[in-house]
Design a protein around this motif. Structure first.
Motif, short mmCIF file in Angstrom:
data_model
loop_
_atom_site.label_atom_id
_atom_site.label_comp_id
_atom_site.label_asym_id
_atom_site.label_seq_id
_atom_site.Cartn_x
_atom_site.Cartn_y
_atom_site.Cartn_z
N TYR B 94 0.81 -1.21 0.00
CA TYR B 94 0.00 0.00 0.00
C TYR B 94 0.85 1.27 0.00
O TYR B 94 0.46 2.29 -0.52
CB TYR B 94 -0.90 0.03 1.25
N ARG B 182 -9.80 -1.32 -0.37
CA ARG B 182 -9.64 -0.35 -1.47
C ARG B 182 -9.68 1.07 -0.94
O ARG B 182 -8.91 1.93 -1.37
CB ARG B 182 -10.71 -0.58 -2.55
N THR B 183 -10.58 1.33 0.01
CA THR B 183 -10.61 2.65 0.63
C THR B 183 -9.30 2.90 1.38
O THR B 183 -8.73 4.00 1.36
CB THR B 183 -11.79 2.78 1.60
N ALA B 186 -6.70 3.91 -0.98
CA ALA B 186 -6.91 5.30 -1.41
C ALA B 186 -6.49 6.27 -0.31
O ALA B 186 -5.85 7.29 -0.57
CB ALA B 186 -8.38 5.51 -1.79
N ASN B 187 -6.83 5.92 0.95
CA ASN B 187 -6.44 6.77 2.08
C ASN B 187 -4.92 6.89 2.18
O ASN B 187 -4.38 7.97 2.43
CB ASN B 187 -6.99 6.20 3.38
N ARG B 189 -2.72 6.56 -0.19
CA ARG B 189 -2.21 7.40 -1.29
C ARG B 189 -2.44 8.87 -0.98
O ARG B 189 -1.55 9.71 -1.14
CB ARG B 189 -2.86 7.01 -2.62
N ARG B 190 -3.67 9.17 -0.50
CA ARG B 190 -3.98 10.58 -0.20
C ARG B 190 -3.04 11.10 0.90
O ARG B 190 -2.51 12.19 0.81
CB ARG B 190 -5.44 10.72 0.22
#
Lengths: 437, 206
Positions: B94, B182-183, B186-187, B189-190
């Motif tokens: 991740y 998946r969230t 995304a978290n 990456r953000r």
């Protein structure tokens, strides 16, 4: 007020000591010559240092002074806390906040006529090695592995060696160590290069129990978990950059309050201020009688060492008061490869020898131990593989004598993947012969 | 006439008598004087003894076996090894693409005690909290003196390859990873791009 002992008192005062020192017996040590001279040496010449003026230290100072040691120094960085008063019997309520070493020294001098106790209110690390060199025997009443390890390094560092690799006996500084933890205690005799040093038997000290951080954060099950959470996690989150100091009462109270709140949340009983201090400072309740027993054993070993009125302990006594009064003594063995006290392997080189040549010589001499060595001298990495290889490579072509700043002997530390621990090399450099011929 | 007497200073070890000092009264005085002189000469020149921790670290550091994704930095140079920083840039998982700095603080009694390790980069990770505390078993309850700096670095790399939501230190991140990977991705990456996750701002670490 100056007090003078009435005539005859002085004689009867040492009556018990006289039984040991003025006559021979079947337990005396080799070379023991009973008589007034031994007493004189004990009273007037031998200079002992007591490290620590806490629970053990108070007992040790009292015992040594009453045993006839008249020149004593004591060093301790701590000040007196009200919680010490139950067992550190040299201190009174009015002494709270003062230096332990200073008050202990004054109190012993008040109570034991003719003894001189010099206090040092500082950290042991604040004194140079020469300070420790000046004593004949060092007696330890410490409560941490770190402090023992530090003084062990200093005392083992005094050792010097003859050309044949044997130790110069006048450089041996004997130590007597006591330690207590609740009902358990030990006393031991450390003669560097003869008996094991602290490092040789480091495994005797159990590692501190530590809880997983995630348990503290998520699933606390005991009061100690709640306290450690407040100490290790909550402090950083709420008080941020502020450095936690266990000796600041407000800090401790804050940890306690946070721990109580957390314990209520998880329905866990048993968080008290005392328990909080215990967990945070890793304190196991001290038992005065354990201190008394261990200190008495230490003082006796110190007396034996000083006078040879009996052969000494060999070399580690263990007392487990919770199980009974039986004590047992074990003769632990030195670690022949100890990185602190072992003599190291004697190696001789020429004045012209470079670091690279020395490394080749060592690899040829110890093919089963060395293949890719790294070398350091007195804390300076002369050649190091890995990330400092490039930086230290220029040293390979330099002469050892220059890298050692002109010294013609010294200890080099050699590391190698093939070795379990560092190898000590007792290096001597043969001075060039050319000058004489 | 002064009577000379000698007291010998012996100790017993393992049934072997070891000679310590033999001195007469005058010799003892001389010894004390000599030690004072030695002390005066040595004053200030005596080098600090290296702690066992430093000696062992020399071995650990000269034998470091770092992966391409890892680098190490000694802010105080090659002769002061007790404090250093390890930077990990995962190439999978991740946190791929990010760069995370860990501070190591090694005690003089190492390896009796584990080094203190903290994550200096604010990271969205179930096993590292927002203050940089790291939940890795070998740093606390499972530390053994046979482990090394290398083992800890492997452990840290492993944390990025396989975050463990069952033993969380950052509960929010763990819950998201468990319920919706998946969230979570995304978290992460953000957060690495310098965004806000769950009301917390993360400085960019890419």
């Amino acid at each position: 007020m100056k007090r003078v002992a009435p005539p005859g008192v002085e004689r009867s005062r040492w009556r018990d000591l006289d039984r040991l020192l003025l006559r021979s017996g079947n337990l005396v040590g080799p070379g023991f010559e009973p008589g007034e001279e031994v007493k004189e040496i004990l009273h007037d010449m031998l200079h002992v240092l007591v490290i620590g003026a806490g629970g053990l230290g108070c007992e040790l100072l009292k015992d040594l002074a009453l045993t006839g040691f008249k020149k004593i120094d004591v060093i301790d960085m701590d000040t007196i806390d009200v919680s010490n008063l139950n067992r550190q019997f040299l201190f009174r309520m009015k002494d709270v906040g003062k230096s332990k070493a200073t008050v202990a020294a004054e109190r012993v001098m008040q109570r034991v006529h003719g003894v001189s106790v010099t206090p040092h209110f500082c950290r042991i690390e604040d004194k140079p090695p020469e300070f420790y060199q000046a004593f004949h025997i060092i007696v330890l009443g410490l409560d941490s592995v770190e402090a023992r390890s530090w003084i062990n390094g200093v005392v083992c560092g005094f050792l010097e060696y003859e050309d044949d690799g044997s130790v110069k006996q006048e450089t041996i500084k004997p130590m007597v160590d006591g330690g207590t933890e609740g009902f358990k205690g030990h006393s031991r005799v450390i003669i560097p290069s003869v008996t094991p040093c602290f490092q040789c038997t480091m495994w005797l000290f159990p590692p501190q129990t530590k809880f997983p951080l995630c348990t503290l954060a998520e699933t606390p099950r005991s009061a100690a978990h709640c306290i450690e959470w407040a100490h290790l996690i909550q402090w950083g989150q709420v008080r941020g950059a502020e450095v936690f100091d266990a000796d600041v009462p407000e800090h401790m109270k804050w940890i306690y309050e946070q721990a109580v709140a957390r314990a209520e949340l998880f329905n866990i009983p048993g968080v008290t201020l005392q328990h909080t201090q215990g967990v945070v400072k890793n304190i196991i309740p001290a038992i005065p009688s354990t201190n008394a027993i261990v200190a008495a054993s230490c003082a006796l070993e110190t007396l034996k060492m000083a006078t040879m009125c009996s052969t000494g302990m060999s070399n580690y006594m263990m007392y487990m008061g919770a199980a009974g009064i039986y004590t047992h003594t074990v003769a632990y063995e030195k670690d022949p490869e100890c990185i602190v006290c072992s003599a190291g392997v004697p190696v001789a080189i020429e004045e012209s020898t470079t670091l690279e040549e020395l490394m080749q010589q060592l690899c040829a001499q110890f093919p089963e131990k060395l293949a890719t060595p790294s070398v350091s001298f007195q804390g300076c990495n002369l050649y190091m593989r890995g990330i400092f290889e490039e930086e230290t490579r220029p040293n390979l072509a330099k002469r050892i004598i220059d890298l050692m700043e002109g010294a013609t002997s010294g200890v080099l530390i050699v590391n190698d993947k093939k070795l379990h621990g560092p190898l000590r090399i007792q290096l001597s450099i043969n001075a060039a012969q050319a000058m004489q011929t | 006439m002064i009577k000379l007497f000698s007291v010998k200073f012996y100790c017993y070890c393992a049934d072997k008598c070891v000679f310590l000092y033999a001195y007469d009264r005058d010799a003892l005085l001389t010894l004390q004087e000599k030690q004072k002189e030695d002390a005066a000469v040595a004053n200030g020149t005596a080098k600090a003894k290296q702690s066992p921790g430093e000696l062992r670290l020399q071995k650990d550091i000269s034998e470091l076996n770092l992966a391409r994704t890892t680098s190490i930095r000694f802010p105080n140079g090659k002769d002061k090894l007790l404090q250093f920083e390890v930077s990990i840039s995962p190439d999978e998982g991740y946190h791929k693409g990010g760069s995370f700095v860990f501070s190591f603080d090694v005690s003089p009694s190492y390896p009796h005690e584990a080094p203190k390790v903290k994550c200096m980069t604010k990271v969205y990770h179930p096993n590292i909290d927002l203050d940089g505390n790291v939940c890795l078993n070998i740093l606390r309850e499972d530390w053994k003196p046979v482990l090394s700096i290398n083992s800890i670095i492997y452990g840290l790399q492993f944390l990025f390859m396989d975050p463990n939501p069952d033993d969380p230190l950052n509960r929010d991140a763990a819950d998201v990873l468990q319920k919706d990977p998946r969230t979570f991705a995304a978290n992460v990456r953000r957060s690495m791009q310098g965004g806000v996750v769950g009301g917390v701002h993360f400085p960019s670490c890419i």
